[in-house]
Design a protein around this motif. Structure first.
Motif, PDB file in Angstrom:
ATOM      1  N   ILE A   1       0.856  -1.181   0.000  1.00 47.70           N
ATOM      2  CA  ILE A   1       0.000   0.000   0.000  1.00 47.70           C
ATOM      3  C   ILE A   1       0.892   1.231   0.000  1.00 47.70           C
ATOM      4  N   GLN A   2       0.475   2.260  -0.729  1.00 45.75           N
ATOM      5  CA  GLN A   2       1.242   3.503  -0.815  1.00 45.75           C
ATOM      6  C   GLN A   2       0.294   4.674  -0.644  1.00 45.75           C
ATOM      7  N   GLY A   3       0.696   5.676   0.126  1.00 35.49           N
ATOM      8  CA  GLY A   3      -0.188   6.770   0.495  1.00 35.49           C
ATOM      9  C   GLY A   3      -0.283   7.881  -0.524  1.00 35.49           C
ATOM     10  N   ASP A   4      -0.814   8.990  -0.066  1.00 34.54           N
ATOM     11  CA  ASP A   4      -1.065  10.191  -0.870  1.00 34.54           C
ATOM     12  C   ASP A   4       0.235  10.660  -1.530  1.00 34.54           C
ATOM     13  N   PRO A   5       0.309  10.682  -2.877  1.00 33.72           N
ATOM     14  CA  PRO A   5       1.548  11.084  -3.554  1.00 33.72           C
ATOM     15  C   PRO A   5       1.857  12.568  -3.395  1.00 33.72           C
TER      16      PRO A   5
ATOM     17  N   PRO B   1      -0.882  -8.182   9.358  1.00 27.71           N
ATOM     18  CA  PRO B   1       0.582  -8.187   9.414  1.00 27.71           C
ATOM     19  C   PRO B   1       1.239  -8.303   8.053  1.00 27.71           C
ATOM     20  N   ASN B   2       0.478  -8.728   7.033  1.00 29.17           N
ATOM     21  CA  ASN B   2       1.062  -8.899   5.701  1.00 29.17           C
ATOM     22  C   ASN B   2       0.934  -7.655   4.830  1.00 29.17           C
ATOM     23  N   ILE B   3       0.511  -6.534   5.409  1.00 24.90           N
ATOM     24  CA  ILE B   3       0.544  -5.252   4.697  1.00 24.90           C
ATOM     25  C   ILE B   3       1.988  -4.762   4.684  1.00 24.90           C
ATOM     26  N   ILE B   4       2.488  -4.456   3.491  1.00 21.67           N
ATOM     27  CA  ILE B   4       3.847  -3.934   3.339  1.00 21.67           C
ATOM     28  C   ILE B   4       3.754  -2.507   2.811  1.00 21.67           C
ATOM     29  N   CYS B   5       4.509  -1.610   3.424  1.00 22.43           N
ATOM     30  CA  CYS B   5       4.409  -0.186   3.109  1.00 22.43           C
ATOM     31  C   CYS B   5       5.316   0.169   1.944  1.00 22.43           C
ATOM     32  N   LYS B   6       4.723   0.772   0.937  1.00 29.50           N
ATOM     33  CA  LYS B   6       5.425   1.123  -0.292  1.00 29.50           C
ATOM     34  C   LYS B   6       5.882   2.574  -0.180  1.00 29.50           C
TER      35      LYS B   6
ATOM     36  N   LYS C   1      13.530   0.599  11.623  1.00 28.68           N
ATOM     37  CA  LYS C   1      13.782   0.378  13.049  1.00 28.68           C
ATOM     38  C   LYS C   1      12.546  -0.110  13.782  1.00 28.68           C
ATOM     39  N   GLU C   2      11.380   0.189  13.240  1.00 28.31           N
ATOM     40  CA  GLU C   2      10.128  -0.285  13.823  1.00 28.31           C
ATOM     41  C   GLU C   2       9.752  -1.682  13.335  1.00 28.31           C
ATOM     42  N   HIS C   3      10.610  -2.287  12.525  1.00 28.00           N
ATOM     43  CA  HIS C   3      10.389  -3.637  11.992  1.00 28.00           C
ATOM     44  C   HIS C   3       9.142  -3.698  11.104  1.00 28.00           C
ATOM     45  N   VAL C   4       8.946  -2.654  10.317  1.00 23.95           N
ATOM     46  CA  VAL C   4       7.841  -2.609   9.356  1.00 23.95           C
ATOM     47  C   VAL C   4       8.331  -3.131   8.012  1.00 23.95           C
ATOM     48  N   PRO C   5       7.641  -4.108   7.412  1.00 21.55           N
ATOM     49  CA  PRO C   5       8.025  -4.546   6.058  1.00 21.55           C
ATOM     50  C   PRO C   5       7.875  -3.386   5.075  1.00 21.55           C
ATOM     51  N   ILE C   6       8.854  -3.233   4.187  1.00 14.06           N
ATOM     52  CA  ILE C   6       8.894  -2.086   3.286  1.00 14.06           C
ATOM     53  C   ILE C   6       9.134  -2.545   1.851  1.00 14.06           C
ATOM     54  N   LEU C   7       8.468  -1.859   0.933  1.00  9.99           N
ATOM     55  CA  LEU C   7       8.743  -2.013  -0.491  1.00  9.99           C
ATOM     56  C   LEU C   7       9.205  -0.661  -1.008  1.00  9.99           C
ATOM     57  N   GLY C   8      10.504  -0.508  -1.266  1.00  5.88           N
ATOM     58  CA  GLY C   8      11.027   0.727  -1.843  1.00  5.88           C
ATOM     59  C   GLY C   8      10.654   0.788  -3.311  1.00  5.88           C
TER      60      GLY C   8
END
Length: 347
Positions: A107-111, A131-136, A152-159
């Motif tokens: 999921i990716q927020g307001d551009p 828990p399977n939401i990954i932040c884009k 550092k918050e251990h959030v899965p990330i998609l760059g």
């Protein structure tokens, strides 16, 4: 044993596919076809509002949200979270079965709000339920502090919005730095966007009347993807490599063989590949001919800036034309969503 195309690709080459901007039905079809995750971008809702198989359900959710919230941008952000939670629910069993290796939904927020505060606020809101939401997160200067915090918050990330090897290496250095402090970080994926990169270069070549081989230009995005993966492998990077932004079937088939992930739309790409059922050939590990990269470096300035190292400063990531083109699509999609909400309120 399932012998459909994507299952064979996965077994024979280690190349996994994610399905992009899906309805609930497409999410289920993708999962059955072998998808191991799903990506959405800020233009996602503009593609399904009022026109998709999910439209009635989304309008029902929207009715509740507009009654609670007066800010249309906030309504759109919350509506996106609610809808993408439904996609996350489809992929949750896979996430649980694989111990968190697969089954992520991005999921990716307001551009228009890509500052640290808003990125963090949206990321925390998006991950409240599954828990399977990954932040884009875009790999641009303004987003880097938020990336560090989320790591550092251990959030899965998609760059995402990666169009150059310099962006990939900056992200790698940041992740490895934080990883050295905490070896138990959540996974970091990185999406190089070959299709949009090619689209931008093709426009530049046409507008500038650049005399470059069509055959070479066709390989530009994949060439940068291969170079990026090579540099990450040389550094023994812990980043999970992904490619996306497909504008043709070759933006999947030319990536087959990559030990990583490719994200594609279900309609027009994944469904066509299943129907055509091509043979599985490792094309990613076949080197691009030096004559191709030499010609592109010489004649197409933005290929050179993307392909060679130390061409872009961090401050230039956001203004790099392929990145601008990609983000503009997100901004247009977000504005379309806001217009839909305004009209919905009037009704």
């Amino acid at each position: 044993m399932n012998n459909e195309y994507f299952w064979r690709v996965r077994r024979q080459t280690g190349t996994n596919f994610w399905v992009n901007n899906v309805t609930i039905e497409q999410a289920r079809l993708g999962l059955a076809a072998g998808a191991v995750g799903s990506t959405q971008n800020p233009a996602y809702l503009s593609k399904i509002l009022g026109v998709s198989s999910d439209a009635a359900d989304v309008d029902k959710m929207l009715t509740e949200l507009v009654a609670q919230e007066s800010d249309d941008s906030e309504v759109l952000a919350k509506l996106q979270c609610v809808q993408i939670n439904r996609i996350a629910e489809v992929f949750l069993p896979l996430y649980e079965q694989t111990g968190g290796r697969d089954g992520y939904v991005s999921i990716q927020g307001d551009p228009f709000k890509e500052n640290t505060e808003d990125i963090l606020r949206f990321a925390h809101m998006a991950r409240e339920k599954y828990p399977n939401i990954i932040c884009k997160i875009p790999i641009v200067e303004e987003a880097l502090p938020a990336l560090r915090v989320l790591m550092k918050e251990h959030v899965p990330i998609l760059g995402t919005e990666v169009m150059s090897v310099d962006q990939a290496l900056v992200l790698n250095d940041l992740y490895e730095e934080v990883l050295a402090e905490d070896p138990n970080l959540a996974p970091l994926f990185m999406a190089h966007i070959s299709g949009i990169f090619d689209e931008q270069l093709q426009a530049e070549v046409k507008d500038g009347q650049i005399d470059v081989s069509r055959d070479a230009l066709w390989q530009a995005g994949v060439a940068v993807a291969k170079k990026t993966k090579q540099l990450l492998d040389e550094r023994q990077s812990h980043i999970r490599f992904m490619d996306g932004g497909a504008r043709g079937l070759h933006h999947f088939t030319e990536l087959v063989g990559c030990r990583g992930y490719v994200t594609i739309n279900w309609k027009g790409t994944a469904d066509k590949l299943i129907a055509e059922d091509p043979v599985v050939i490792d094309r990613f590990n076949a080197p691009i001919a030096p004559s191709v990269t030499d010609e592109l470096i010489e004649k197409v300035p933005n290929f050179r800036r993307a392909y060679l190292t130390h061409q872009l400063s961090i401050e230039e990531f956001e203004s790099f034309p392929p990145v601008v083109r990609f983000r503009k699509q997100f901004e247009n999609g977000w504005l379309t969503g806001l217009e839909y909400i305004r009209n919905f309120r009037q009704k």
